[in-house]
Each structure stands twice: as structure tokens, then as C-alpha cells.
Design an enzyme around this catalytic site. Structure first.
Site, PDB file in Angstrom:
ATOM      1  N   VAL A  12       0.838  -1.206   0.000  1.00 42.33           N
ATOM      2  CA  VAL A  12       0.000   0.000   0.000  1.00 42.33           C
ATOM      3  C   VAL A  12       0.875   1.259   0.000  1.00 42.33           C
ATOM      4  CG1 VAL A  12      -1.837   1.264   1.177  1.00 42.33           C
ATOM      5  CG2 VAL A  12      -1.868  -1.240   1.195  1.00 42.33           C
ATOM      6  N   GLU A 124     -10.251   6.070   5.259  1.00 40.39           N
ATOM      7  CA  GLU A 124     -11.162   5.569   4.216  1.00 40.39           C
ATOM      8  C   GLU A 124     -10.714   4.212   3.680  1.00 40.39           C
ATOM      9  OE1 GLU A 124     -14.190   7.084   2.735  1.00 40.39           O
ATOM     10  OE2 GLU A 124     -14.122   4.956   2.244  1.00 40.39           O
ATOM     11  N   VAL A 127     -11.493   0.083   5.161  1.00 45.75           N
ATOM     12  CA  VAL A 127     -12.607  -0.820   4.849  1.00 45.75           C
ATOM     13  C   VAL A 127     -12.896  -0.728   3.361  1.00 45.75           C
ATOM     14  CG1 VAL A 127     -15.014  -1.416   5.320  1.00 45.75           C
ATOM     15  CG2 VAL A 127     -13.632  -0.383   7.124  1.00 45.75           C
ATOM     16  N   GLY A 182      -0.844 -13.734  -5.030  1.00 42.10           N
ATOM     17  CA  GLY A 182      -0.461 -12.615  -4.175  1.00 42.10           C
ATOM     18  C   GLY A 182      -1.623 -12.007  -3.412  1.00 42.10           C
ATOM     19  N   ASP A 196      -9.876 -10.272   9.600  1.00 46.47           N
ATOM     20  CA  ASP A 196      -9.826  -9.045   8.793  1.00 46.47           C
ATOM     21  C   ASP A 196     -11.243  -8.478   8.600  1.00 46.47           C
ATOM     22  OD1 ASP A 196      -8.264  -7.312   6.720  1.00 46.47           O
ATOM     23  OD2 ASP A 196      -9.972  -8.090   5.595  1.00 46.47           O
ATOM     24  N   LYS A 200     -13.068  -4.895  10.076  1.00 51.28           N
ATOM     25  CA  LYS A 200     -13.778  -3.953   9.197  1.00 51.28           C
ATOM     26  C   LYS A 200     -15.206  -3.719   9.691  1.00 51.28           C
ATOM     27  CE  LYS A 200     -10.848  -5.093   5.261  1.00 51.28           C
ATOM     28  NZ  LYS A 200     -10.649  -6.048   4.168  1.00 51.28           N
TER      29      LYS A 200
HETATM   30  N1  HSE Z   1      -6.435  -9.041   3.092  1.00 53.82           N
HETATM   31  C1  HSE Z   1      -7.441  -8.085   2.808  1.00 53.82           C
HETATM   32  C2  HSE Z   1      -8.470  -8.684   1.849  1.00 53.82           C
HETATM   33  C3  HSE Z   1      -6.811  -6.854   2.244  1.00 53.82           C
HETATM   34  O1  HSE Z   1      -8.194  -9.727   1.259  1.00 53.82           O
HETATM   35  O2  HSE Z   1      -9.547  -8.133   1.686  1.00 53.82           O
HETATM   36  C4  HSE Z   1      -7.688  -5.646   2.200  1.00 53.82           C
HETATM   37  O3  HSE Z   1      -8.101  -5.236   3.460  1.00 53.82           O
END
Ligand code: HSE
Length: 404
Positions: A12, A124, A127, A182, A196, A200
Site C-alpha cells: 500500500v 477511508e 474498509v 499474491g 480481517d 472492518k
Molecule cells: N487481506 C485483505 C483482503 C486486504 O483480502 O480483503 C484488504 O483489506
């Protein structure tokens, strides 16, 4: 001129550097002035990078430089990133991040600190990757009482499920493919175990319902137990299995948030959200249902959201953009015990036993089902506790909620 420092030159961070410098002129026009990348902090060396002269290894260089206005934190995690974010805000610098773990665990504290210091803490990109969702939720939908949010919040697991559904790959094969492309990390647990998506939905809940919800208040189940047998039975019922994060305000004012696989009807818009795409549905009392769709992960989509936050701050430098909510606590969230739904059940049992246990059910079929296995959808809505009681004497193989 506004000066920016990026912390962390990973996927990122490097995307942010590329977009900031590659679009310098149009950003300057839209942000009413030049937005200049001044430093990149990383412990690693990047001698061949076009940004090589900007690299520093010591955060205090950035912290003590009064010309740095905005710090972009793309380190990830909630240790070093937390320390640097606090220090940047303390030093009177605005911070932009894509770090959902940090916002989900320390968002309340950090937004308060930003407020005290008269600067911004914007996220921003935390999420939905490149999908605009935080700003629409906090600004464009601000006139609504938000009733419910649910959606596909994790691109990696959506890719895995899509490959299981479309190509008949097993979970393990689809995960391997996601790693080769990837999308999934070498340690894929944060994605496949649902953490994850959990982070969110915590962030969305705070914005939508006004209180901090911590990840440990959100019952979370990933997709590791989803099998091709379940995918096939779901297909026979005209449904797809999707990992959803969901949050709603209950009648007592508590927030019910959870992450779990669901059977989603093929006619539902979320069923068409495939591969690494995310789809988020928001229900407001005035607007009804709104859906947000797009690339939920990836270098440039995520950088797009980060840089837009940077531009927003640059355009309004000196004016704090408030994103804040009330503190969390044990009274903020309830579990999913009171949440009734229809269920999909696969069991080592005969159809008659399923009927005897559950009453009226819709029996499902798949080719190659072994003798002694049956699967069904319950006709009535049951809470988890009611379902557990009814299934007490049965050997269940899968139990998955059906999205109403
Ligand atoms: N690992 C997360 C996904 C990355 O696959 O959505 C983005 O938050």
C-alpha cells in the site's frame, strides 16, 4: 505546499508513493496546492527505487520536521503503527491510514487524540480498499438512522469461495491459488479465519452506530470449515456461500455484529460479487438499501482511497475533519444469541432424522452424496440456542446461517 511522509513501503505504501507523485499535477489542481512526498520511512533499503533519496529509518526525523503536515501510516499491525500514529498526532500532524487493525482496536483513542490536537485521523482505505464507504457512511448518509450493514468485506476469502464455487477447487487448492496470485499472505489466518472482516465490521459499526465495538465483542467464524459438499448443496438450493460481516442495532440499543459464512440467494446482488471484489450493503431508515461495490484490496485501489484522504486534509488544512464516536464498553454490543435466522444443516443422518429434529425443512441434494448424509434448510427462523437444542442428538457436519 503540503508535505507528506509515508510510514512503511509495502504494497500500500509504495502504491501511495506512486499515485501521489504520478498524479502530482492533477492532485495539486484538485487539492488547491502542491502535495509533496517528503519522506518514506522503512527499515529496509531500496537503493534502486526512484524514491531512494526520500528514505529514512528514524521516525523522529519525520516527527520533528515542522514542515511535515500529513503522515500516511501503512505499516499495519497495532504496535509500531500505534506508537508512530500517537507521536505524529501529538506532534500536530494529521494521519491517514489503511490499517484496519489499528482503527478497530484503537480508533476511539486516536480520533480523540486527533480532536484534542486539532488535526485529522482519516481511514477511508481501512474498509473496502478502494471503495468509498467511510465517507459516504459518515457524511452522505448522515441524515439516516442506520439500521443494518452487511457485506463481503474480505477480498481473499471471496476469491477462495469463488474458485470453490466456479472451478470446484477444494478450500486448500483455492487458498494455494490465492497465495500464488499474491492475494493471500503466506500466513493467511487473518483472512481465512475472518479476523480481517471482523476488524472492518467493527469500524463500520462505530461510524454507523456511534460507539466503539472491539473485535473481541464480535463472534467471528471464517471459511476454513466450508467444504465442496456445502458449496454443492447450496448450489442445488439456488444459493452461494459468502463470508459476510454484519452489524445491526437491536431494539435495546445494543449493537449485534458478527462475521460468518452465509448462504446467499443467487438473486441477491451480493451473490454476484466475485473474486477479490467487495460488496457492502447499508440500510438507512430514510434511504432504504444502498450498495457499494468495487475492488476491496490491492495496491492501487487502496492507494486511491489513501491519497483521497490526503487530498481532503490538504484542501482543508487547519480545519479538522471530525470522524469520531463514543467509547466502547461491555454494554455496547450483544452477541448473536438473540439473532434468529434460517439455517443450512449438513449432518451424518438420514433425511427422516433431520425432519424429526427440525420439523419442516427443505431437503437438499447433491450428486455423489455418501449414504448416511443429508442436508436441509430450515423453514422457520431459529436462534443459535434453539437450533443447538434441536440438533442435540445429531452428528452435524456443517451449520451455516442463511441470509434472509
Ligand atoms: N487481506 C485483505 C483482503 C486486504 O483480502 O480483503 C484488504 O483489506
Amino acid at each position: 505546499m503540503v508535505n507528506v511522509a509515508i510510514l512503511g513501503f509495502g504494497t500500500v505504501g509504495s502504491g501511495v508513493a506512486e499515485v501521489l507523485t504520478g498524479h502530482e499535477r492533477s492532485i495539486a489542481r484538485k487539492a488547491d496546492g502542491l502535495v509533496k512526498l517528503k519522506y518514506i520511512l522503512d527499515v529496509r533499503d531500496f537503493p534502486n527505487s526512484p524514491f531512494a533519496p526520500l528514505f529514512v529509518k528514524d521516525f523522529s526525523v519525520i516527527e520533528s520536521d515542522p514542515d511535515v503536515d500529513i503522515v500516511v501510516e501503512t505499516i499495519g499491525g497495532a504496535t509500531v503503527a500505534l506508537d508512530f500514529t500517537r507521536r505524529a498526532l501529538e506532534a500536530g500532524k494529521s494521519v491517514v491510514t489503511s490499517n484496519k487493525e489499528l482503527v478497530a482496536t484503537h480508533g476511539y483513542e486516536l480520533t480523540q487524540l486527533a480532536r484534542e490536537k486539532g488535526v485529522c485521523y482519516l481511514f477511508e482505505a481501512s474498509v473496502g480498499g478502494g471503495i468509498p464507504i467511510i465517507r459516504p457512511l459518515s457524511q452522505c448518509l448522515a441524515a439516516n438512522e442506520i439500521l443494518e450493514i452487511y457485506g463481503i468485506l474480505n477480498g481473499t476469502t471471496n476469491y477462495i469461495l469463488t474458485r470453490m464455487i466456479r472451478a470446484g477447487l477444494s478450500f486448500e487448492q483455492a487458498l494455494k491459488e490465492a497465495q500464488e496470485k499474491g492475494y493471500a499472505e503466506r500466513d493467511p489466518s487473518a483472512d481465512v479465519e475472518g479476523h480481517d472482516a471482523c476488524r472492518k465490521i467493527c469500524i463500520l459499526s462505530a461510524i454507523a452506530f456511534g460507539r466503539h465495538i472491539y473485535p473481541d465483542q464480535v463472534p467471528t467464524e471464517g471459511i476454513t470449515k466450508v467444504t465442496l459438499a456445502d458449496v454443492d448443496y447450496a448450489d442445488g438450493a439456488g444459493k452461494k456461500i459468502k463470508l459476510l460481516g454484519r452489524a445491526m442495532k437491536m431494539e435495546d440499543g445494543k449493537i449485534c455484529a458478527y462475521v460468518a459464512p452465509h448462504l446467499v440467494d443467487c438473486s441477491h446482488p451480493l451473490a454476484g460479487v466475485e473474486d477479490v471484489f467487495n460488496g457492502i450493503s447499508v440500510r438507512g431508515d430514510a434511504i432504504g438499501d444502498v450498495m457499494f461495490y468495487g475492488r476491496g484490496a490491492g495496491k492501487l485501489p487502496t492507494a486511491s482511497a489513501v491519497v483521497a484522504d490526503v487530498m481532503d486534509i490538504a484542501r482543508n488544512l487547519g480545519h479538522r475533519k471530525a470522524l469520531c464516536w463514543a467509547p466502547g464498553g461491555p454494554d455496547a454490543a450483544c452477541g448473536t444469541d438473540g439473532l434468529a435466522s434460517r439455517w443450512y444443516i449438513r449432518a451424518e443422518a438420514g433425511a427422516d432424522s433431520l425432519r424429526a429434529a427440525l420439523g419442516e425443512v427443505k431437503l437438499l441434494a447433491r450428486s455423489g452424496a455418501p449414504a448416511g448424509e443429508a442436508a436441509c434448510l430450515t423453514e422457520s427462523e431459529l436462534t443459535q440456542g434453539q437450533l443447538r437444542e434441536k440438533l442435540a442428538g445429531l452428528e452435524t457436519l456443517s451449520v451455516i446461517r442463511v441470509l434472509n
